[in-house]
Design a protein around this motif. Structure first.
Motif, short mmCIF file in Angstrom:
data_model
loop_
_atom_site.label_atom_id
_atom_site.label_comp_id
_atom_site.label_asym_id
_atom_site.label_seq_id
_atom_site.Cartn_x
_atom_site.Cartn_y
_atom_site.Cartn_z
N ALA B 54 0.79 -1.28 -0.03
CA ALA B 54 0.12 -0.10 -0.09
C ALA B 54 0.98 1.45 -0.07
N GLU B 55 2.01 1.15 0.78
CA GLU B 55 2.74 2.37 0.77
C GLU B 55 3.55 2.48 -0.54
N ALA B 56 3.93 1.36 -1.24
CA ALA B 56 4.71 1.59 -2.40
C ALA B 56 3.62 2.25 -3.42
N THR B 57 2.54 1.62 -3.36
CA THR B 57 1.41 2.05 -4.46
C THR B 57 1.25 3.65 -3.86
N ALA B 58 0.97 4.21 -2.93
CA ALA B 58 0.80 5.57 -2.67
C ALA B 58 2.18 6.33 -3.38
N ARG B 59 3.07 5.92 -3.11
CA ARG B 59 4.44 6.58 -3.65
C ARG B 59 4.42 6.74 -5.13
N VAL B 60 3.98 5.58 -5.76
CA VAL B 60 4.14 5.31 -7.13
C VAL B 60 3.19 6.29 -7.78
N LEU B 61 1.94 6.36 -7.22
CA LEU B 61 0.76 7.27 -7.67
C LEU B 61 0.90 8.78 -7.49
N ALA B 62 1.96 8.86 -6.51
CA ALA B 62 1.96 10.35 -6.22
C ALA B 62 3.09 10.93 -6.96
N ARG B 63 3.94 10.33 -7.99
CA ARG B 63 4.84 10.72 -8.84
C ARG B 63 4.27 11.57 -9.90
N PRO B 64 4.97 12.85 -10.08
CA PRO B 64 4.29 13.71 -11.34
C PRO B 64 4.32 12.93 -12.55
N GLY B 65 3.07 12.97 -13.01
CA GLY B 65 2.90 12.33 -14.32
C GLY B 65 2.44 11.09 -14.37
N ALA B 66 2.33 10.51 -13.24
CA ALA B 66 1.85 9.10 -12.94
C ALA B 66 1.95 8.32 -14.07
N SER B 67 3.50 8.02 -14.30
CA SER B 67 3.65 7.05 -15.55
C SER B 67 3.24 5.61 -15.36
N SER B 68 3.19 5.25 -13.94
CA SER B 68 2.43 3.96 -13.54
C SER B 68 1.29 3.58 -14.29
N LEU B 69 0.54 4.56 -14.58
CA LEU B 69 -0.85 4.50 -15.23
C LEU B 69 -0.87 4.64 -16.79
N GLN B 70 0.26 4.74 -17.61
CA GLN B 70 0.52 5.00 -18.89
C GLN B 70 0.99 3.43 -19.56
N TYR B 71 1.09 3.67 -20.85
CA TYR B 71 1.49 2.59 -21.47
C TYR B 71 2.97 2.19 -21.31
N SER B 72 3.52 1.04 -21.43
CA SER B 72 4.76 0.69 -21.26
C SER B 72 5.39 -0.40 -22.31
N ARG B 73 6.53 -0.69 -22.42
CA ARG B 73 7.08 -1.64 -23.25
C ARG B 73 6.74 -3.03 -23.00
N THR B 74 6.64 -3.68 -24.00
CA THR B 74 6.24 -5.19 -24.13
C THR B 74 7.12 -6.04 -23.02
N GLU B 75 8.36 -5.81 -22.98
CA GLU B 75 9.23 -6.46 -22.37
C GLU B 75 9.16 -6.01 -20.61
N GLY B 76 8.77 -5.01 -20.37
CA GLY B 76 8.50 -4.99 -18.83
C GLY B 76 9.27 -3.44 -18.66
N ILE B 77 9.01 -2.99 -17.51
CA ILE B 77 9.50 -1.59 -17.08
C ILE B 77 10.98 -1.79 -16.68
N PRO B 78 11.93 -0.88 -16.86
CA PRO B 78 13.42 -1.06 -16.65
C PRO B 78 13.68 -1.27 -15.17
N GLY B 79 13.09 -0.67 -14.30
CA GLY B 79 13.41 -0.80 -13.20
C GLY B 79 13.00 -2.37 -12.43
N LEU B 80 12.06 -2.87 -13.01
CA LEU B 80 11.76 -4.22 -12.58
C LEU B 80 12.52 -5.44 -13.37
#
Lengths: 398, 398
Positions: B54-80
């Motif tokens: 829950a805490e990680a979700t709150a931090r991720v959604l608070a990021r400007p631009g909310a890139s976690s709610l946008q399209y990303s690459r088929t291979e997966g996101i770089p950090g993961l």
């Protein structure tokens, strides 16, 4: 070491895939930071309910037993399916939760089509659907899209001539790219043809909820037929990154789609489903509030971009402001202007868009004279700057 | 209305699916509230990091631009992908993020196998994999699993006799259901056979991180070969409901798997990926802390259940406590006891488990004399109660 077997060829499934070209893999994914990108149908972060999503997540994860982190049914979790079924006005048993609209299309392609089948598609067409069709190595029968969506008369003529598509693909509301909508009466005609000739309509409807003027066309013709798969998604309303959508299936196709899905990735994330179900059901007005903000924003941006195009390149484009959705589809008026050169010049000036030439599924359209300009995630000041840059690109040929 | 086309038959893809039986669709999904269910490899909610999520979700959604709610690459996101690559010890370009382990298997099946191909599989086998194989209408070559995992000598013998599988499927660590692990030396032999005979190893490894005794076998033989797809998932460690996993592909197979994935559901939820990447990278010790708690819990439960079985049904079962994972695989000692009747009697007494007869992929095993008892999500008191109920079921035949 001796290798005792000859190298295996790739499976036919994979062999049928062609390399992406034009509107390819990367256009929606890698951003060019120095340019204004009007490339993808991307919702603006400012109208996505990020704070409400974080709160819904916290509530869902605080529930004893944390069922949102456990396995769930292939069809989707009950709370979410029921919300979708109520909104669509269909029996909940017909709803299959998907990983977004494209996934819904891919499931329809795989569950309905035999390899090599003929599929009638919009012309111009959403190009990624043609890539999805490669999953069935399907052949394409292009059908013109006009001011009233898919040209049902042309489709009927082709059927009378003997064409026997297994499916017909169309975006019935705010057609991508051309922005027209299929009127309710035409939907009835389409469905009647489907039932007469035995094909399945894949109705791809991601923009439906983003109408900012006029009344939506009816879904009843689609939902009343056992020859339609209605494909929808939260992508354009709550965020593409959720990868959450749904299909409404005719009851006869539910078991096959579920059997397919259960063998591919079991079910959509229980976690994402539970968060969205909590978001939508804990506050019954939230979704319409989100839509209200989004529609107002996109209407304003659509007009801002259309006005700026006329101001910065007077007479260069014929622009119709759509009644909803995320795209303008201006046509280059001046025949002396080369559209490919315009796109290259625009890129050099610092504005990127999808050129119309990426969208035809066959001959006979003027799509190559158009530009698809996505305004969803670009603010008005930058839209005006984009128009200025486009104006400079036009000026290079005038 | 005249229907001008005969009803279409179902596509061959769908036609190849058989109805689930035994270990079917529903066993992991619908819970029987009046019984103690030892059915699925389900992690205990108490060792899932719900508050941290829950805490990680709150931090991720608070990021400007909310890139976690946008399209990303088929291979997966770089950090993961980078976190996974580091943990696996492979180049990040080989990592494809999936919607969980089963999805990884399904992608392997579809990307590698031609329809009708022969696939050598564990015997006994994780039954859902056989359903995944139906995506390629594959034929099955059962290979015995012994105390050291897949019997490489038997596989080699079948290959020498002329069998030419396109792939070999095995669970190399804490085999499901029999709990044995394939020693590192045997892994090398398997990979050598794969390279010699040209097949691909599907190494399905969801239990690897749940080892609570001894040292893990090496992944190096798998990762050093271009004939292995290593399939893994966060299902058993962070929760099945996330639907998040990965495959490590040989570089030569990456483009095909990505092309397939991009046509099916584009990419895994950016939102889920971003939350898990934040969870794992914001606190570098968190994952091992989660694993530490989980391993201690499952070790304790494995012993509690084994001890209770011996106490409640003395001599009835031969039980080996495994070195990790989520299952006991006791064998019914007394030949006079009918195993099917035992399962029915146990169900009547209020304890459900997967009977061993669900697991053979061919003849020649004693799997039907076994019970698969999942202890992951049942506390010790209820495990002892389950053993009492099983003891009463045994007593009905003694």
């Amino acid at each position: 070491m001796t290798v005792l077997s000859p190298p295996r060829s790739r499976p036919a499934l994979i062999e049928a895939f062609t390399a992406p070209k034009g509107f390819g893999d990367q256009t929606l994914r890698d951003r060019r930071v120095d340019a204004i990108e009007l490339l993808g149908g991307i919702p603006d972060p400012s109208v996505l309910p990020t704070a409400e999503l974080a709160e819904a997540t916290a509530r869902v994860l605080a529930r004893p037993g944390a069922s949102s982190l456990q396995y769930s049914r292939t069809e989707g979790i009950p709370g979410l399916r029921e919300w979708i079924a109520a909104r669509e006005g269909v029996d909940v048993a017909r709803v299959l939760v998907t990983n977004g609209g494209f996934h819904g299309l891919a499931l329809a392609v795989q569950a309905v089509l035999e390899r090599g089948d003929l599929v009638a598609v919009d012309n111009p067409v959403f190009p990624l659907f043609l890539r999805g069709l490669e999953l069935a190595d399907a052949r394409v029968l292009p059908i013109r899209v006009g001011a009233e969506g898919l040209d049902i008369d042309e489709l009927a003529a082709r059927l009378r001539e003997g064409a026997r598509p297994a499916a017909v693909y169309t975006v019935p509301e705010f057609h991508n790219p051309s922005q027209s909508s299929l009127p309710t009466a035409r939907r009835r005609e389409l469905v009647a043809l489907a039932e007469k000739y035995g094909f399945v309509v894949f109705a791809d409807d991601p923009y439906r909820e983003l109408r900012f003027r006029g009344e939506p066309e009816s879904l009843t013709p689609f939902h009343d037929s056992d020859h339609v798969i209605h494909v929808n998604t939260f992508t354009k309303t709550l965020g593409p990154g959720l990868r959450l959508g749904w299909i409404v299936l005719p009851p006869r196709l539910v078991p096959d789609a579920v059997a397919l899905r259960s063998r591919q990735d079991s079910h959509s994330s229980t976690f994402v489903q539970a968060v969205i179900a909590e978001l939508l059901t804990s506050d019954a007005e939230l979704f319409d509030r989100v839509l209200g903000r989004a529609r107002a924003l996109y209407r304003s941006r659509a007009h801002a971009l259309a006005d700026a195009l006329e101001a910065e390149a007077p007479g260069a484009f014929e622009v119709t402001v759509p009644d909803g959705g995320l795209f303008l589809w201006p046509r280059v008026n001046d025949d002396a202007i080369d559209a490919d050169r315009l796109a290259a010049d625009a890129s050099a000036e610092g504005v990127e868009y999808q050129r119309g030439a990426f969208f035809p599924s066959g001959p006979g359209t003027d799509a190559d004279r158009h530009l698809r300009l996505a305004y969803g995630d670009t603010d008005e000041e930058r839209l005006r700057e984009a128009a200025r840059r486009l104006g400079r690109a036009v000026a290079r040929q005038r």
